[in-house]
Design a protein around this motif. Sequence first.
Motif, PDB file in Angstrom:
ATOM      1  N   SER A 189     -24.872   7.497 -25.477  1.00  0.00           N
ATOM      2  CA  SER A 189     -24.246   8.351 -26.486  1.00  0.00           C
ATOM      3  C   SER A 189     -24.377   9.845 -26.227  1.00  0.00           C
ATOM      4  O   SER A 189     -23.992  10.652 -27.058  1.00  0.00           O
ATOM      5  CB  SER A 189     -24.857   8.038 -27.864  1.00  0.00           C
ATOM      6  OG  SER A 189     -26.264   8.205 -27.830  1.00  0.00           O
ATOM      7  N   THR A 190     -24.938  10.224 -25.079  1.00  0.00           N
ATOM      8  CA  THR A 190     -25.113  11.651 -24.808  1.00  0.00           C
ATOM      9  C   THR A 190     -24.199  12.098 -23.676  1.00  0.00           C
ATOM     10  O   THR A 190     -23.849  11.320 -22.781  1.00  0.00           O
ATOM     11  CB  THR A 190     -26.567  11.969 -24.429  1.00  0.00           C
ATOM     12  OG1 THR A 190     -26.869  11.401 -23.144  1.00  0.00           O
ATOM     13  CG2 THR A 190     -27.541  11.412 -25.476  1.00  0.00           C
ATOM     14  N   TRP A 191     -23.834  13.374 -23.687  1.00  0.00           N
ATOM     15  CA  TRP A 191     -22.971  13.922 -22.648  1.00  0.00           C
ATOM     16  C   TRP A 191     -23.594  13.830 -21.251  1.00  0.00           C
ATOM     17  O   TRP A 191     -22.922  13.435 -20.293  1.00  0.00           O
ATOM     18  CB  TRP A 191     -22.608  15.364 -22.988  1.00  0.00           C
ATOM     19  CG  TRP A 191     -21.520  15.494 -24.008  1.00  0.00           C
ATOM     20  CD1 TRP A 191     -21.631  15.964 -25.285  1.00  0.00           C
ATOM     21  CD2 TRP A 191     -20.148  15.142 -23.830  1.00  0.00           C
ATOM     22  NE1 TRP A 191     -20.423  15.919 -25.928  1.00  0.00           N
ATOM     23  CE2 TRP A 191     -19.472  15.427 -25.054  1.00  0.00           C
ATOM     24  CE3 TRP A 191     -19.408  14.623 -22.765  1.00  0.00           C
ATOM     25  CZ2 TRP A 191     -18.126  15.200 -25.230  1.00  0.00           C
ATOM     26  CZ3 TRP A 191     -18.044  14.398 -22.942  1.00  0.00           C
ATOM     27  CH2 TRP A 191     -17.422  14.687 -24.158  1.00  0.00           C
ATOM     28  N   VAL A 235     -24.501  21.601 -24.664  1.00  0.00           N
ATOM     29  CA  VAL A 235     -25.504  20.541 -24.778  1.00  0.00           C
ATOM     30  C   VAL A 235     -26.919  21.097 -24.782  1.00  0.00           C
ATOM     31  O   VAL A 235     -27.763  20.707 -25.584  1.00  0.00           O
ATOM     32  CB  VAL A 235     -25.343  19.525 -23.625  1.00  0.00           C
ATOM     33  CG1 VAL A 235     -26.413  18.438 -23.718  1.00  0.00           C
ATOM     34  CG2 VAL A 235     -23.953  18.907 -23.668  1.00  0.00           C
ATOM     35  N   ASN A 242     -34.061  18.400 -29.235  1.00  0.00           N
ATOM     36  CA  ASN A 242     -32.735  18.171 -28.666  1.00  0.00           C
ATOM     37  C   ASN A 242     -32.823  17.093 -27.579  1.00  0.00           C
ATOM     38  O   ASN A 242     -32.665  17.370 -26.388  1.00  0.00           O
ATOM     39  CB  ASN A 242     -32.186  19.474 -28.079  1.00  0.00           C
ATOM     40  CG  ASN A 242     -30.781  19.293 -27.495  1.00  0.00           C
ATOM     41  OD1 ASN A 242     -30.000  18.493 -27.990  1.00  0.00           O
ATOM     42  ND2 ASN A 242     -30.477  20.039 -26.430  1.00  0.00           N
ATOM     43  N   ALA A 244     -30.883  14.891 -26.676  1.00  0.00           N
ATOM     44  CA  ALA A 244     -29.611  14.580 -26.012  1.00  0.00           C
ATOM     45  C   ALA A 244     -29.244  15.600 -24.947  1.00  0.00           C
ATOM     46  O   ALA A 244     -28.141  15.562 -24.407  1.00  0.00           O
ATOM     47  CB  ALA A 244     -28.489  14.494 -27.056  1.00  0.00           C
TER      48      ALA A 244
END
Length: 479
Positions: A189-191, A235, A242, A244
């Motif tokens: 689900s993360t870039w 990001v 953080n 992600a």
Amino acid sequence: MSSPSRSGGHTNPFDRFFRITERGSTLGTEIRGGFVTFFTMAYIIVLNPIILGGNDSGGKPLAAPATIAATTALVAGVMTILMGVVANFPLALATGLGINAVVAFSIATLPGVSWQDAMGIVVWEGLIILVLVLTGFRKAVFNAVPTWLKTAISVGIGLFIAFIGFVDSGFVQTGSGTIVELGKGGSLSTWPVLVFVLGLIATVILMVKKVRGAILIAILGTTVVGIVVEAIAKVGFATADNPAGWKSTVPAWPSSVVDTPNFSLLGHFSLTGSFAHAGAVTAIVLIFSLLLADFFDTMGTMVAVGGEAGLLDAQGNPPKTQQILIVDSIAAAAGGAAGVSSNTSYIESASGVGDGARTGLASVVTGICFLLATFLAPLVAIIPSEAAAPALVVVGFLMVTQVLDIDWKSWEIAIPAFFAMVLMPFTYSITVGIGAGVILYVILQAVVGKARRIHPLMWVIAALFIVYFMRGPIQTLVS
């Protein structure tokens, strides 16, 4: 009659020296392979200052991060070029991960021990290994290991570096209810993880399509994608607040491309400090621990890289084994003398080999890249681990294909091979896998009545590994 390209009658002295045509390669392939290896392991320039960034027992830092980074690149560059010229082998060297953590967290933090004392331990370890190489002992140990066990070690390293790639990218993470899991909560689900997946798919497609420079193209292309993603999504760096974010480097074009390097760490070591401040027994145990890890890590790495390059002989030995071991030993001491921890052979070299490198010229190119990185550190630092990790996964696959060369029907061979392979990724240590394989090999050969087939040195190696695995209780007992 042999053709000139195969018999050494080349008109190009460059080709003759590195035996490029003889090994089935080209000048362009070697240069490209050198770049691939550099980009795959350039993370150490960023990561080493982080690991060595704490304080010693006296509360003093080693140096500014930029100084550690520049010196890390300098030593890696010099030693990798030396490997290419002296051993003509596509193997790159840099500060060893794992060993630098031991130096930072287990040695420099001992009461009364300074950074200089800790680096002195590293110098001692490198010098002792060099003596073992020059006396022929290290090569004798290498030759005593059965060919099938060398193959198992190579396969295990393949699994290990694939696992490193998955972990470094965040594709595999520590789970909330499990030891590890896919992404976070079982979801990609993360870039940064999605960038890794895109890079991995691109790498696989390019390799299947047999595109020249597939791995290098994928690394650079994925980095560009990462820069675009960061510019749009903002990001940021991964932190507790953080999770992600990018794991190692935020891919963004730097404000300046060139920076003046600081090499003031050179000579930052003390050969006697650890004995005076930690005690002779503790110093000796620490030297032995580092020595055994370096000793067998390199053995496994050069076999794995040589196997992937098709450079091993019938006994599973790479060409110029002695020269490879001499340079590696010098690198261990040089890393300590430069204050950046032991330098060792990098399994990431297999990425360049996977892209076609077969000679020491690739190492020379990688080394030059490291030297340039002392000035171009801001530019090198933009490559995130998510862009380099796909190369590790793909090369891991290539190395695992050697598993077919092991006799799985013979259990006294298959069981030690299995433990050697699986314990490397499971314990995050090449040394542990090799140790388990050696000990089980000796035990099972003796049990099935084949003790006479065991090389005498294998008994010694097995005993040393038992001491290595029990070094914690032993150190406590003697202290």
